[in-house]
Design an enzyme around this catalytic site. Structure first.
Site, mmCIF file in Angstrom:
data_model
loop_
_atom_site.group_PDB
_atom_site.id
_atom_site.type_symbol
_atom_site.label_atom_id
_atom_site.label_comp_id
_atom_site.label_asym_id
_atom_site.label_seq_id
_atom_site.Cartn_x
_atom_site.Cartn_y
_atom_site.Cartn_z
ATOM 1 N N GLU A 136 -13.096 -26.088 6.940
ATOM 2 C CA GLU A 136 -13.149 -27.539 7.180
ATOM 3 C C GLU A 136 -13.750 -27.859 8.547
ATOM 4 O OE1 GLU A 136 -12.837 -29.416 4.814
ATOM 5 O OE2 GLU A 136 -11.716 -28.192 3.387
ATOM 6 N N ASP A 163 2.873 4.211 25.530
ATOM 7 C CA ASP A 163 2.247 4.584 24.255
ATOM 8 C C ASP A 163 1.330 3.488 23.726
ATOM 9 O OD1 ASP A 163 3.562 7.028 24.188
ATOM 10 O OD2 ASP A 163 5.289 6.201 23.113
#
Length: 478
Positions: free
Chosen positions: A219, A390
């Site tokens: 849109e 990590d």
């Protein structure tokens, strides 16, 4: 019992007539659907209505053929099963007529910085999820043009975004659940440029309902001046296409050509463009292969709307502008960085990527290391027992960064620049289904993506559940 034969005769007549009546009713419904569809989207004049039941009516047949051609169906001029199925699919409320990708007269904004305002919210999603979907939808077009966007919460805006049902004051009412999902107006003053979404739909951040990001990106393409495309792979195709994997979303070349015909391409000298080599590294011995089924990543980060996947001395760069990812040496982009990175994340509001290796981390803007870096990870508030990170992921809505270490995670407040109290916590406690160590992570399209070895988990933070299990290299078109 003397009336039994008459009763049986009556039942036989009625029962045998019922299938005929039902078939006639179905035929009538199909004709009404076709009539309405052609009037709404293909400019069939309402005065042609008496001809709709005449299967060989010239005006109707020509419009059916026009519709079939535009939507990529077999052009028969007949309302066959494929045509009926297409007409019943959810779609945009903007008409399809025209052999162009832009609105007639090519209306466009006469400036490159546009403001937008979200006037109200759907109850289907949290406000921050709506904000994120609209921002990402605009970024789709920002990536390939000189356009920039900023949000305002009051007063006038170039593009006003609203959710509404049925008649909502623009003489273009919505139709309830299904069928029309939304509509938008081409650039201009007043209502022009505005985008409206049917709040009778079930709006979602994933594909369990109607995905707000996908519909909004379509849109808002209208709000920028694009018309519908006849290319079924294009975002501006009028019929809603559900993507099984939102991670694979990209603009088609037809979309890019259409929007760049109005505004041109992105400025080549923009300070917001990553400075990356223009040529990829040729594959050779010892270099990781994108489609290796055992491929894992050391770290992953976003960068100015792109995705960077790090492995050993290299990284893949995935952009919404292009389908194929590029493959580069880390040293060609960041000469001062080591290889074999541990974690990375982008703090988007600061335009900085933080990169971690061992007990140190770097802050990078573009190719430049920021003054005072590298720093020790313990300056962030980690205890001495943490030797390395990590994985890390930044939540730009909450302005929080999640750091993963082993089976635990910490949360860092980017505004206060301090680690939040009450951490670490078990990863599985707040991220159900993410039970193993996290090698890399990032956020996209309202989801967190957690990587472990050659697998990744798509996690919905609102529903707090894993929604998909994918191969790690699915982002690399594998």
């Amino acid at each position: 019992m003397q009336n039994l034969p008459a009763l049986l005769l009556f039942c036989g007549v009625v029962c045998s007539a019922y299938p005929v009546d039902r078939a006639a009713e179905d035929e009538n419904n199909n004709m009404e659907l076709t009539q309405q569809y052609l009037e709404n989207y293909y400019n069939l004049g309402k005065d042609v209505k008496p001809f709709v039941r005449r299967r060989n009516s010239g005006p109707v047949v020509e419009k059916i053929r026009e519709m079939q051609k535009f939507l990529g169906l077999e052009v028969t001029g007949k309302v066959d099963s494929d045509t009926l199925a297409m007409m019943r699919r959810p779609r945009c409320g903007v008409p399809d007529v025209g052999d162009f990708t832009t609105f007639p007269g090519m209306p466009k904004w006469r400036k490159t910085h546009l403001t937008y305002r979200i006037m109200n919210y759907t109850p289907d999603l949290p406000r921050d999820a709506v904000d994120s979907a609209i921002e990402k939808a605009l970024n789709v077009w920002k990536e390939v043009t000189p356009l920039t966007f900023s949000r305002t919460d009051e007063g006038e805006a170039d593009i006003k975004i609203s959710f509404a049902v049925r008649d909502h004051g623009d003489f273009n009412p919505f139709d309830g659940p299904g069928n029309v999902l939304g509509h938008a107006y081409p650039p201009g003053p007043g209502i022009y440029g505005d985008a409206h979404f049917d709040d009778d739909e079930q709006w979602t951040s994933d594909t369990s309902g109607t995905n707000l990001f996908l519909v909004a990106a379509h849109e808002l393409g209208h709000s920028l001046g694009l018309f519908h495309s006849a290319d079924p792979s294009a975002l501006m195709y009028p019929v809603y296409n559900v993507l099984a994997d939102l991670a694979r979303f990209h603009l088609s070349q037809d979309d890019v050509n259409g929007i760049q015909s109005l505004y041109g391409g992105p400025p080549s000298d923009s300070s917001n463009d990553p400075v990356v080599p223009t040529e990829s590294v040729p594959p050779g011995p010892g270099t990781p292969a994108a489609c290796d089924p055992t491929l894992s990543f050391d770290a992953i980060s976003t960068l100015r709307g792109e995705f960077l996947f790090f492995k050993d001395r290299h990284f893949w760069r995935k952009s919404l502008r292009t389908l194929e990812p590029g493959f580069y040496l880390i040293s060609s982009f960041w000469p001062s960085l080591p290889s074999g990175l541990d974690a990375a994340y982008e703090e988007t509001s600061k335009d900085i990527v933080f990169i971690f290796k061992g007990n140190q981390f770097w802050a990078m803007r573009g190719t430049e290391v920021q003054a005072g870096y590298p720093k020790g990870i313990h300056t962030l508030g980690f205890p001495p027992t943490v030797k390395k990170i990590d994985a890390a992921v930044f939540d730009k809505e909450k302005k929080k960064t999640y750091f993963f270490v082993g089976d635990k995670y910490w949360r860092f407040d980017e505004k206060r620049q301090s680690m939040e109290p009450g951490f670490p916590k078990q990863i599985a406690e707040d991220f159900p289904g993410v039970d193993s160590k996290v090698d890399a992570a990032f956020e996209a399209f309202g989801f967190y993506y957690f990587f472990n070895g050659s697998s990744q988990l798509e996690f919905d933070p609102n529903a707090k559940k894993v929604t998909h299990v994918l191969k790690s290299n699915s982002w690399l078109n594998c």
